[in-house]
Design an enzyme around this catalytic site. Structure first.
Site, mmCIF file in Angstrom:
data_model
loop_
_atom_site.group_PDB
_atom_site.id
_atom_site.type_symbol
_atom_site.label_atom_id
_atom_site.label_comp_id
_atom_site.label_asym_id
_atom_site.label_seq_id
_atom_site.Cartn_x
_atom_site.Cartn_y
_atom_site.Cartn_z
ATOM 1 C CB ALA A 137 -0.907 -0.015 1.221
ATOM 2 N N GLY A 186 6.591 2.289 2.792
ATOM 3 C CA GLY A 186 8.043 2.369 2.828
ATOM 4 C C GLY A 186 8.744 1.670 1.681
ATOM 5 C CE LYS A 187 4.735 0.715 -2.730
ATOM 6 N NZ LYS A 187 3.892 1.246 -1.652
ATOM 7 C CB THR A 188 10.166 5.291 -1.977
ATOM 8 O OG1 THR A 188 8.945 5.239 -2.700
ATOM 9 C CG2 THR A 188 11.158 6.151 -2.715
ATOM 10 C CG HIS A 234 -15.337 -12.533 9.464
ATOM 11 N ND1 HIS A 234 -16.563 -12.565 8.852
ATOM 12 C CD2 HIS A 234 -14.466 -13.029 8.547
ATOM 13 C CE1 HIS A 234 -16.445 -13.063 7.639
ATOM 14 N NE2 HIS A 234 -15.167 -13.349 7.415
ATOM 15 C CD GLU A 235 -10.492 -12.631 8.665
ATOM 16 O OE1 GLU A 235 -10.050 -13.754 8.343
ATOM 17 O OE2 GLU A 235 -11.202 -11.940 7.895
ATOM 18 C CG HIS A 279 -12.622 -17.406 8.181
ATOM 19 N ND1 HIS A 279 -13.560 -18.095 7.467
ATOM 20 C CD2 HIS A 279 -12.764 -16.106 7.818
ATOM 21 C CE1 HIS A 279 -14.249 -17.248 6.713
ATOM 22 N NE2 HIS A 279 -13.784 -16.021 6.913
ATOM 23 C CG ASP A 285 -15.724 -15.496 3.883
ATOM 24 O OD1 ASP A 285 -14.639 -15.407 3.277
ATOM 25 O OD2 ASP A 285 -15.922 -15.023 5.016
HETATM 26 P P1 ADP Z 1 5.939 4.196 -0.476
HETATM 27 O O1 ADP Z 1 7.051 4.299 -1.447
HETATM 28 O O2 ADP Z 1 5.619 2.770 -0.102
HETATM 29 O O3 ADP Z 1 4.708 4.947 -0.847
HETATM 30 P P2 ADP Z 1 7.706 5.726 1.159
HETATM 31 O O4 ADP Z 1 8.903 4.880 1.114
HETATM 32 O O5 ADP Z 1 7.685 6.872 0.247
HETATM 33 O O6 ADP Z 1 6.404 4.852 0.905
HETATM 34 O O7 ADP Z 1 7.467 6.193 2.652
HETATM 35 C C1 ADP Z 1 7.293 7.535 2.970
HETATM 36 C C2 ADP Z 1 7.908 7.876 4.273
HETATM 37 O O8 ADP Z 1 7.273 7.188 5.347
HETATM 38 C C3 ADP Z 1 9.363 7.493 4.372
HETATM 39 O O9 ADP Z 1 10.173 8.457 3.844
HETATM 40 C C4 ADP Z 1 9.555 7.327 5.867
HETATM 41 O O10 ADP Z 1 9.771 8.563 6.478
HETATM 42 C C5 ADP Z 1 8.209 6.807 6.320
HETATM 43 N N1 ADP Z 1 8.231 5.337 6.421
HETATM 44 C C6 ADP Z 1 7.488 4.480 5.671
HETATM 45 N N2 ADP Z 1 7.736 3.209 6.035
HETATM 46 C C7 ADP Z 1 8.661 3.246 7.004
HETATM 47 C C8 ADP Z 1 9.328 2.250 7.782
HETATM 48 N N3 ADP Z 1 9.095 0.936 7.615
HETATM 49 N N4 ADP Z 1 10.226 2.668 8.696
HETATM 50 C C9 ADP Z 1 10.471 3.968 8.874
HETATM 51 N N5 ADP Z 1 9.880 4.952 8.178
HETATM 52 C C10 ADP Z 1 8.981 4.617 7.256
HETATM 53 ZN ZN ZN Z 2 -14.175 -14.274 5.872
#
Ligand code: ADP
Ligand code: ZN
Length: 614
Positions: A207, A211-213, A428-429, A432, A505
Site C-alpha cells: 500500500a 516504505g517501498k521507496t 470473523h477471522e 475461520h 466467503d
Molecule cells: P511508499 O514508497 O511505499 O509509498 P515511502 O517509502 O515513500 O512509501 O514512505 C514515505 C515515508 O514514510 C518514508 O520516507 C519514511 O519517512 C516513512 N516510512 C514508511 N515506512 C517506514 C518504515 N518501515 N520505517 C520507517 N519509516 C517509514
Molecule cells: Zn471471511
C-alpha cells in the site's frame, strides 16, 4: 503517495511547466502589442469630413501616403484625436494643407515588402518561435539528460543515499529478502563467480506509504551505490514518443553508473496489462512498456544494474513484466502490525525531543491500520504542536492531538476502520481460523491478520496447504466450505447479525459446493453424474454422453439447486456448532487478535491447546 514524494518530483517537470507558461504569457502579450500597433482604434473619418476639418482649421498635422491619411485633429470637445481616412486622388490637398498651415509629411505604406514582413514573416516567425520553444523542451525531455536541474530522473549521485536498513523499521522479512540484492550490488562479478543467480528486477508490492521507496533507497545505501528514481507516470507524458526514449535514456545512464539501482515508482502507470484495455488501446504506454521489456532483456546481469519497481496493484500488471529475467522477484511490503508500528515510531521519534511521559507502545496501539508515512507525519505534527506551545519537549498530549488529526484526515479518504468494525473483523477471522485448525480436511492456518489491506479485505486468514494434493476427498472439500462459513457463523454467534464482510466467503463456498454436486459426482442424490465440466457449456452425463445445457431437464436443475442449498446449510450448521463448542477459544483468540493484530501458526496452536476444557 505522501507529501514527501511530491516534494521530490523531478525538477525537469516543474521547470517545463514554468518555462512554457512564461512563453505562453509572453506570446499572448506580443500578439496583443502587434494587434494594438497596427489596428489601434483611430477615428475613421470620411475624406469630405477631413476636408471640412481642414477648412475649420482643426487638423493639427497629418501624414500622407498613397493609401491612407493619418493625423491628429481637434474634436468638438477640444481634445486631440488621431484619425485615419482613405487617400483620394485630390490635387488640391497639398495646397489646402499649406493654406491652413498644417504640417504634413509623406510616407509610403503597404509596399509588398511591408506587407510581406508584417502580414507574413512576423506572424509566422512568431508561430515558428513558439513551436521551436515547445519542441526544444521536448527534445530536452528525452535528449540531453542529467543536465543540471533539467534531469528527468532524480539521481543521487554524489550524495549516495545515506538511508540504511536500520532506518526502515518493521519490514524484517522484506529486508531479509532484499539482502541478496545488496550482496550482488557490492560486487556483481564476484557474486556471479560464486554461482548466485543474479537478480535483475525486484517488484515491491504494498500500500502507499508502507516504505517501498524507503526500502529501495536503503538498498542502495547499504550497497553504497547510486540510486536513480523516476515515477511510472512521468514516462507517459504529454508528448507522444517521449516515454520510450526516456526508458532508453534511463537505461543508458544506469549502465554508465553501474553498479546502481533504478527505482520506478508506480510502475502500474506503464505496466498495465495490455489485455486489460484492449478496447482503449494506449499506444504511447504500450510503446513505453515494450521498450522497458526490451531494455530489461537487453543487458545481462553482470552489468550490475538492479531495477526495483513499486506498485500497490500487482494484479493489473502485464504478465510479461513478471516473467523470469524481468521482475521475477516480488517482495510484499505489508502494512505494519502493532510491533512494526512501534518500531517505526521509534525510528522517527529519535529526531525529536520527547518528554518522560511518552509511551511508544501506547502510541502504536492508538494507530491501527496506519502506515509508515502516516506515522512519520504524526511524529512531525506532534513536534510542531509542541513547538507552537513553546514547550521544550514533545508530550503525550501532542501525540494524541496529532494522531487525531491524522485519523480525521484518513477517515475522509475511507482508509480507517472504526473500533466496532475492528472487533467484528477480529471475531470473523477467529471463526475461520478455529475451524480451519480443528477440521482435518482444511489447510493449516499460517497467519491471521486484522491489519486492513486496501478497501475490500479488512482482515484475512491465510492458510497454506501442507503438500500438493492431487486427490481431494469429498470430506476435505466439505471441511473447506465449513471453514469459509466460520467467519459468518462467528459474527452471528457474537453479534447476532451478519455483515457484508462475509459475502466473498459465501461466493467461494457456493463455488465449491456446486463443484461437489455437478462436477465431481459426489452428491448422494444425484449420484455418479458429471453434469458440468469446468468452464464448459456442455454437460457430461453418466453414460458419458455430452449434453448441452438446455438438455438437462428443469427437474435436474432444480435438484442441483436444492442439493447445493442443503449442503450449504449443513456446513453452516456445522461451523456454528464447532464455534459454540469452542466459544471460550473464540473469545480468547479474538481478543488476542485485537491486541496483536497479527497471529501466526504457533500462537494459534498455543491458544487452541491451552485453556480449561482442552
Ligand atoms: P511508499 O514508497 O511505499 O509509498 P515511502 O517509502 O515513500 O512509501 O514512505 C514515505 C515515508 O514514510 C518514508 O520516507 C519514511 O519517512 C516513512 N516510512 C514508511 N515506512 C517506514 C518504515 N518501515 N520505517 C520507517 N519509516 C517509514
Ligand atoms: Zn471471511
Amino acid at each position: 503517495m505522501n507529501n514527501k514524494d511530491k516534494k521530490e518530483a523531478p525538477k525537469g517537470i516543474n521547470n517545463f511547466s514554468k518555462f512554457s507558461l512564461v512563453y505562453i504569457v509572453l506570446g499572448i502579450l506580443m500578439f496583443y502589442m502587434y494587434q494594438y500597433y497596427f489596428t489601434t482604434q483611430k477615428t475613421t473619418i470620411s475624406y469630405s469630413q477631413f476636408k471640412k476639418l481642414i477648412s475649420q482649421n482643426r487638423i493639427k498635422k497629418c501624414k500622407l501616403s498613397d493609401k491612407y491619411i493619418k493625423g491628429v485633429y481637434i474634436d468638438k470637445n477640444n481634445k486631440k484625436k488621431e484619425f485615419i481616412t482613405i487617400s483620394v486622388n485630390d490635387p488640391n490637398l497639398v495646397k489646402d494643407l499649406e493654406k491652413h498651415n498644417i504640417s504634413f509629411s509623406g510616407t509610403i505604406t503597404n509596399t509588398w515588402l511591408t506587407n510581406l514582413i508584417f502580414g507574413w514573416i512576423l506572424p509566422f516567425g512568431f508561430l515558428f518561435f513558439l513551436w521551436w520553444m515547445m519542441t526544444k523542451k521536448m527534445r530536452g525531455a528525452s535528449g540531453s539528460l542529467f543536465g543540471l536541474g533539467k534531469s528527468k530522473f532524480k539521481v543521487y549521485l554524489n550524495e549516495k543515499p545515506d538511508v540504511k536498513f536500520t532506518d526502515v523499521a518493521g519490514a524484517e522479512e522484506a529486508k531479509q529478502e532484499i539482502e541478496e540484492v545488496v550482496e550482488y550490488l557490492k560486487d556483481p562479478q564476484k557474486y556471479q563467480r560464486l554461482g548466485g543467480r543474479a537478480p535483475k528486477g525486484v517488484l515491491l508490492v504494498g500500500a502507499p506509504g508502507t516504505g517501498k521507496t524507503l526500502l529501495a533507497k536503503a538498498t542502495a545505501g547499504e550497497a553504497g551505490t547510486p540510486f536513480i528514481s523516476i515515477s511510472g507516470s512521468e514516462f507517459v507524458e504529454m508528448f507522444v514518443g517521449v516515454g520510450a526514449s526516456r526508458v532508453r535514456d534511463l537505461f543508458n545512464e544506469a549502465k554508465k553508473l553501474s553498479p546502481c539501482i533504478v527505482f520506478i515508482d508506480e510502475i502500474d502507470a506503464i505496466g498495465k496489462s495490455r489485455a486489460m484495455n484492449s478496447l482503449s488501446s494506449n499506444d504511447e504506454r504500450e510503446q513505453t512498456l515494450n521498450q522497458l521489456l526490451a531494455e530489461m532483456d537487453g543487458f545481462d546481469s553482470s552489468v550490475g544494474v538492479i531495477i526495483m519497481a513499486a506498485t500497490n496493484r500487482p494484479e493489473v500488471l502485464d504478465p510479461a513484466l513478471l516473467r523470469p529475467g524481468r521482475f521475477d522477484r516480488q517482495i510484499i511490503v505489508d502494512k505494519p502490525d502493532v510491533n512494526g508500528r512501534e518500531a517505526i515510531i521509534r525510528v522517527h521519534i529519535k529526531k525529536i525531543k520527547i518528554g518522560d511521559d511518552i509511551n511508544i507502545k501506547t502510541l502504536a496501539q492508538m494507530t491501527p491500520g496506519l502506515v509508515g508515512a502516516d506515522l512519520a507525519n504524526i511524529v512531525n505534527e506532534a513536534a510542531l504542536l509542541a513547538a507552537r506551545e513553546n514547550k521544550d519537549a514533545v508530550h503525550m498530549e501532542h501525540f494524541e492531538e496529532a494522531i487525531e488529526r491524522q485519523l480525521a484526515g484518513l477517515k475522509k479518504k475511507n482508509r480507517v476502520i472504526t473500533g466496532d468494525e475492528k472487533k467484528r473483523v477480529a471475531y470473523h477471522e477467529s471463526g475461520h481460523a478455529i475451524i480451519a485448525h480443528l477440521l482435518p480436511g482444511a489447510d493449516p492456518v499460517h497467519k491471521i491478520s486484522i491489519v486492513p489491506r486496501g478497501l475490500s479485505a479488512l482482515g484475512y486468514t491465510q492458510q497454506l496447504p501442507t503438500d500438493e494434493k492431487y486427490l481431494i476427498t469429498k470430506e476435505d472439500m466439505m471441511d473447506k466450505v465449513t471453514v469459509l462459513f466460520g467467519g459468518r457463523a462467528a459474527e452471528e454467534i457474537v453479534f447476532n447479525t451478519i455483515s457484508t464482510g462475509a459475502q466473498n466467503d459465501l461466493m467461494r463456498a457456493t463455488d465449491i459446493v456446486r463443484a461437489i454436486v455437478t462436477q465431481f459426482g459426489m452428491d448422494d442424490k444425484l449420484g455418479l453424474v458429471v453434469l458440468e465440466k469446468p468452464g464448459a457449456t456442455k454437460f457430461l452425463t453418466s453414460e458419458g454422453i455430452i449434453k448441452d445445457k438446455d438438455e438437462i431437464s428443469e427437474k435436474t436443475k432444480e435438484l442441483i439447486d436444492e442439493e447445493i442449498s442443503k449442503i450449504m446449510q449443513v456446513s453452516y450448521k456445522k461451523a456454528k456448532d464447532i464455534l459454540l463448542q469452542n466459544r471460550d477459544k473464540l473469545e480468547t483468540l479474538a481478543n488476542k487478535l485485537l491486541e496483536l493484530e497479527i497471529i501466526n501458526e504457533e500462537e494459534l496452536k498455543e491458544i487452541m491447546e491451552g485453556g480449561d476444557d482442552g
